[in-house]
Design a protein around this motif. Structure first.
Motif, PDB file in Angstrom:
ATOM      1  N   SER A  57      34.947  34.453  62.607  1.00 26.97           N
ATOM      2  CA  SER A  57      34.930  35.916  62.487  1.00 26.97           C
ATOM      3  C   SER A  57      33.497  36.452  62.498  1.00 26.97           C
ATOM      4  CB  SER A  57      35.659  36.367  61.226  1.00 26.97           C
ATOM      5  OG  SER A  57      34.971  35.947  60.069  1.00 26.97           O
ATOM      6  N   VAL A  58      32.565  35.723  61.918  1.00 27.37           N
ATOM      7  CA  VAL A  58      31.156  36.137  61.941  1.00 27.37           C
ATOM      8  C   VAL A  58      30.619  36.078  63.363  1.00 27.37           C
ATOM      9  CG1 VAL A  58      28.833  35.517  61.170  1.00 27.37           C
ATOM     10  CG2 VAL A  58      30.703  35.550  59.533  1.00 27.37           C
TER      11      VAL A  58
ATOM     12  N   VAL B 232      29.428  49.139  41.020  1.00 33.21           N
ATOM     13  CA  VAL B 232      29.688  49.008  42.451  1.00 33.21           C
ATOM     14  C   VAL B 232      31.196  48.889  42.627  1.00 33.21           C
ATOM     15  CG1 VAL B 232      29.296  47.588  44.489  1.00 33.21           C
ATOM     16  CG2 VAL B 232      27.487  47.854  42.771  1.00 33.21           C
ATOM     17  N   PRO B 233      31.775  49.748  43.470  1.00 36.13           N
ATOM     18  CA  PRO B 233      33.229  49.661  43.641  1.00 36.13           C
ATOM     19  C   PRO B 233      33.640  48.340  44.296  1.00 36.13           C
ATOM     20  CG  PRO B 233      32.280  51.191  45.215  1.00 36.13           C
ATOM     21  CD  PRO B 233      31.177  50.774  44.289  1.00 36.13           C
ATOM     22  N   ILE B 234      34.805  47.869  43.915  1.00 35.18           N
ATOM     23  CA  ILE B 234      35.337  46.611  44.449  1.00 35.18           C
ATOM     24  C   ILE B 234      35.865  46.884  45.853  1.00 35.18           C
ATOM     25  CG2 ILE B 234      37.123  44.861  44.147  1.00 35.18           C
ATOM     26  CD1 ILE B 234      36.991  45.449  41.144  1.00 35.18           C
ATOM     27  N   PRO B 235      35.531  46.040  46.810  1.00 34.10           N
ATOM     28  CA  PRO B 235      36.041  46.260  48.160  1.00 34.10           C
ATOM     29  C   PRO B 235      37.554  46.090  48.194  1.00 34.10           C
ATOM     30  CG  PRO B 235      34.866  44.171  48.017  1.00 34.10           C
ATOM     31  CD  PRO B 235      34.663  44.877  46.712  1.00 34.10           C
ATOM     32  N   ARG B 236      38.174  46.725  49.169  1.00 35.94           N
ATOM     33  CA  ARG B 236      39.632  46.665  49.271  1.00 35.94           C
ATOM     34  C   ARG B 236      40.122  45.256  49.576  1.00 35.94           C
ATOM     35  NH1 ARG B 236      40.983  52.082  52.722  1.00 35.94           N
ATOM     36  NH2 ARG B 236      40.085  53.513  51.213  1.00 35.94           N
ATOM     37  N   GLN B 237      39.390  44.555  50.394  1.00 34.69           N
ATOM     38  CA  GLN B 237      39.805  43.202  50.774  1.00 34.69           C
ATOM     39  C   GLN B 237      38.706  42.227  50.371  1.00 34.69           C
ATOM     40  OE1 GLN B 237      40.351  42.657  54.916  1.00 34.69           O
ATOM     41  NE2 GLN B 237      41.278  40.647  54.697  1.00 34.69           N
ATOM     42  N   ILE B 238      39.072  41.260  49.602  1.00 36.58           N
ATOM     43  CA  ILE B 238      38.114  40.251  49.171  1.00 36.58           C
ATOM     44  C   ILE B 238      38.174  39.104  50.162  1.00 36.58           C
ATOM     45  CG2 ILE B 238      37.500  38.629  47.354  1.00 36.58           C
ATOM     46  CD1 ILE B 238      38.719  40.596  45.354  1.00 36.58           C
ATOM     47  N   THR B 239      37.025  38.710  50.668  1.00 35.77           N
ATOM     48  CA  THR B 239      36.970  37.600  51.608  1.00 35.77           C
ATOM     49  C   THR B 239      36.116  36.491  51.027  1.00 35.77           C
ATOM     50  OG1 THR B 239      35.066  38.551  52.710  1.00 35.77           O
ATOM     51  CG2 THR B 239      37.214  39.086  53.638  1.00 35.77           C
ATOM     52  N   VAL B 240      36.449  35.300  51.408  1.00 36.42           N
ATOM     53  CA  VAL B 240      35.672  34.139  50.971  1.00 36.42           C
ATOM     54  C   VAL B 240      34.403  34.095  51.802  1.00 36.42           C
ATOM     55  CG1 VAL B 240      35.638  31.632  50.801  1.00 36.42           C
ATOM     56  CG2 VAL B 240      37.750  32.882  50.326  1.00 36.42           C
ATOM     57  N   GLN B 241      33.268  34.036  51.162  1.00 38.87           N
ATOM     58  CA  GLN B 241      32.004  33.994  51.871  1.00 38.87           C
ATOM     59  C   GLN B 241      31.565  32.559  52.121  1.00 38.87           C
ATOM     60  OE1 GLN B 241      30.327  36.622  53.092  1.00 38.87           O
ATOM     61  NE2 GLN B 241      32.036  37.861  52.402  1.00 38.87           N
ATOM     62  N   ARG B 242      31.647  31.742  51.107  1.00 39.65           N
ATOM     63  CA  ARG B 242      31.211  30.344  51.233  1.00 39.65           C
ATOM     64  C   ARG B 242      31.769  29.590  50.029  1.00 39.65           C
ATOM     65  NH1 ARG B 242      29.028  27.004  54.712  1.00 39.65           N
ATOM     66  NH2 ARG B 242      27.512  25.556  53.915  1.00 39.65           N
ATOM     67  N   ALA B 243      32.134  28.367  50.244  1.00 38.97           N
ATOM     68  CA  ALA B 243      32.662  27.555  49.165  1.00 38.97           C
ATOM     69  C   ALA B 243      31.760  26.348  48.968  1.00 38.97           C
ATOM     70  CB  ALA B 243      34.082  27.097  49.479  1.00 38.97           C
TER      71      ALA B 243
ATOM     72  N   ASP C 120      41.012  20.627  52.408  1.00 43.80           N
ATOM     73  CA  ASP C 120      41.380  21.018  53.777  1.00 43.80           C
ATOM     74  C   ASP C 120      41.502  22.546  53.893  1.00 43.80           C
ATOM     75  OD1 ASP C 120      41.407  18.421  54.667  1.00 43.80           O
ATOM     76  OD2 ASP C 120      43.589  18.160  54.429  1.00 43.80           O
ATOM     77  N   LEU C 121      42.093  23.168  52.890  1.00 47.18           N
ATOM     78  CA  LEU C 121      42.230  24.624  52.892  1.00 47.18           C
ATOM     79  C   LEU C 121      40.855  25.301  52.929  1.00 47.18           C
ATOM     80  CD1 LEU C 121      43.913  27.237  52.612  1.00 47.18           C
ATOM     81  CD2 LEU C 121      43.766  26.919  50.125  1.00 47.18           C
ATOM     82  N   LEU C 122      39.935  24.833  52.115  1.00 43.09           N
ATOM     83  CA  LEU C 122      38.584  25.401  52.102  1.00 43.09           C
ATOM     84  C   LEU C 122      37.875  25.179  53.437  1.00 43.09           C
ATOM     85  CD1 LEU C 122      37.297  24.600  48.503  1.00 43.09           C
ATOM     86  CD2 LEU C 122      37.926  26.823  49.435  1.00 43.09           C
ATOM     87  N   ASP C 123      38.075  24.031  54.040  1.00 43.70           N
ATOM     88  CA  ASP C 123      37.473  23.767  55.348  1.00 43.70           C
ATOM     89  C   ASP C 123      38.013  24.723  56.409  1.00 43.70           C
ATOM     90  OD1 ASP C 123      35.900  21.740  54.343  1.00 43.70           O
ATOM     91  OD2 ASP C 123      37.339  20.152  54.841  1.00 43.70           O
ATOM     92  N   ARG C 124      39.325  24.949  56.393  1.00 39.86           N
ATOM     93  CA  ARG C 124      39.926  25.877  57.363  1.00 39.86           C
ATOM     94  C   ARG C 124      39.415  27.300  57.144  1.00 39.86           C
ATOM     95  NH1 ARG C 124      45.582  23.426  56.507  1.00 39.86           N
ATOM     96  NH2 ARG C 124      45.272  24.684  54.684  1.00 39.86           N
ATOM     97  N   LEU C 125      39.329  27.713  55.886  1.00 37.77           N
ATOM     98  CA  LEU C 125      38.818  29.054  55.582  1.00 37.77           C
ATOM     99  C   LEU C 125      37.368  29.208  56.023  1.00 37.77           C
ATOM    100  CD1 LEU C 125      40.337  29.706  52.036  1.00 37.77           C
ATOM    101  CD2 LEU C 125      40.945  30.859  54.167  1.00 37.77           C
ATOM    102  N   GLU C 126      36.579  28.152  55.844  1.00 38.49           N
ATOM    103  CA  GLU C 126      35.186  28.193  56.266  1.00 38.49           C
ATOM    104  C   GLU C 126      35.094  28.333  57.781  1.00 38.49           C
ATOM    105  OE1 GLU C 126      31.015  25.746  55.585  1.00 38.49           O
ATOM    106  OE2 GLU C 126      32.920  24.773  55.131  1.00 38.49           O
TER     107      GLU C 126
END
Length: 150
Positions: A144-145, A108-119, A132-138
């Motif tokens: 965005s969803v 499976v090709p790697i997507p161009r942009q890797i996004t964090v799905q869930r931590a 705090d960084l993980l909370d902000r990303l979440e």
């Protein structure tokens, strides 16, 4: 049926065949397999039966003390399983390519942009800054969803 009538019949059959059937020499192997499958034929079973028949002919030639024709050995090589070695180097390369393509198709090709799905994390495993960084990303991901689904 007279010879003249028979010739007319065969000429009509040839014309119908050319009109209804595609040129098999210009078709790829996968196109032929697709046509056979669409007609209800099991391509793998046909290949296996052809291989078994060709092997029987090879044995019969050897029992008679005759040299096995190259075309017959090529049929055995081309219809045998991909993991069986072939005597003809060209066919061996084709089989190896076919065998390796099985693995390449599954990549499976790697997507161009890797996004964090869930931590997922346990409390105490991260520093306060990383948590705090993980909370902000979440939160950013949730926003965005929501925007995509609206």
């Amino acid at each position: 049926m007279s010879k003249k009538d028979r010739e007319k019949f065969f000429e009509r059959v040839r014309a119908d065949t050319e009109r209804f059937c595609p040129d098999l020499n210009s078709m790829s192997t996968s196109e032929v397999s697709d046509l056979l499958s669409a007609a209800g034929a099991d391509v793998d079973l046909l290949r296996k039966r052809l291989n078994e028949s060709a092997k029987k002919l090879v044995v019969a030639q050897r029992l008679k003390g005759n040299k096995v024709p190259a075309y017959l050995q090529d049929v055995v090589d081309m219809t045998s399983a991909d993991d069986e070695p072939a005597k003809n180097p060209k066919i061996a390369v084709e089989k190896a390519t076919r065998w390796l393509s099985i693995f390449v198709e599954k990549i499976v090709p790697i997507p161009r942009q890797i996004t964090v799905q869930r931590a997922y994390r346990k409390t105490g495993n991260l520093s306060h800054r990383d948590a705090d960084l993980l909370d902000r990303l979440e939160e950013k991901l949730k926003d965005s969803v929501k925007k995509e689904n609206e």
